[in-house]
Design an enzyme around this catalytic site. Sequence first.
Site, PDB file in Angstrom:
ATOM      1  N   SER A 112     -49.553 -64.496  32.389  1.00  0.00           N
ATOM      2  CA  SER A 112     -48.409 -64.472  31.671  1.00  0.00           C
ATOM      3  C   SER A 112     -47.377 -63.358  32.039  1.00  0.00           C
ATOM      4  CB  SER A 112     -48.997 -64.355  30.240  1.00  0.00           C
ATOM      5  OG  SER A 112     -47.679 -64.687  29.226  1.00  0.00           O
ATOM      6  N   ASP A 165     -48.069 -75.900  28.348  1.00  0.00           N
ATOM      7  CA  ASP A 165     -47.741 -74.570  27.762  1.00  0.00           C
ATOM      8  C   ASP A 165     -46.583 -74.411  26.851  1.00  0.00           C
ATOM      9  OD1 ASP A 165     -47.376 -71.789  27.616  1.00  0.00           O
ATOM     10  OD2 ASP A 165     -48.087 -71.265  29.911  1.00  0.00           O
ATOM     11  N   HIS A 197     -51.122 -72.289  26.936  1.00  0.00           N
ATOM     12  CA  HIS A 197     -51.105 -70.797  27.554  1.00  0.00           C
ATOM     13  C   HIS A 197     -52.464 -70.416  27.461  1.00  0.00           C
ATOM     14  CE1 HIS A 197     -48.337 -67.890  28.744  1.00  0.00           C
ATOM     15  NE2 HIS A 197     -48.912 -66.993  27.808  1.00  0.00           N
TER      16      HIS A 197
END
Length: 218
Positions: A112, A165, A197
């Site tokens: 991320s 996601d 995610h």
Amino acid sequence: MTAPVVVSASMKHTATLIFLHGLGDTGHGWSSTMAALKPAYCKLICPTAPSMPVTFNAGYTMPSWFDLRSLDDSGPEDEEGIKSATKKIHNMIEEEVKAGIPHNRIIIGGFSQGGALALYSALTLPSQLGGVICLSGWLPLNKSFPGALKCPDTLRVLQCHGDCDPLVSFKWGQMTASILNTLIKSPDFKSYRGLMHSSSDEELSDVKEFISNSLPPV
């Protein structure tokens, strides 16, 4: 600054993996997962980001590599914070080089926001790293490329993204992949059906393969 989590090589140390966590996490968050994927001759460093107020999370203070202002591909970005964090990552890489590990035996990666910083750091480093891994991330300050590109175009890049996601949209991942295609000779973009995610066994198996191919035994 919190000390990084370090997992030493269990045989002669000839390679290093630096892995950066996502927003609100710490170096401990990914350390055991990545330790299980690295070869025995590879040292693992999982630093913890400094705590700061994060605009995206209503100004709450949490570990963050830079201020995250938006998770929209055209949203405002914390340019100063991104560049300052990149300097810290470059310094971390140079510490390993001083200790005898050449640039091409060092991989940086992250998840991320950590993946975003790893990608930007690798592309703006004049030396060629062993590779860069970006999981569920994006390329920050992408409008500054190709001008900001300093690495050789043969850099090995593994970019992984789940197609469901809800945070860093798959579309943004695809857009990052197409930018990378204009900068680097053969970046590898892998997508995972139904993945949100987070990570999956399939993705981690791809990461393990990328690490062992990029950092073979010497």
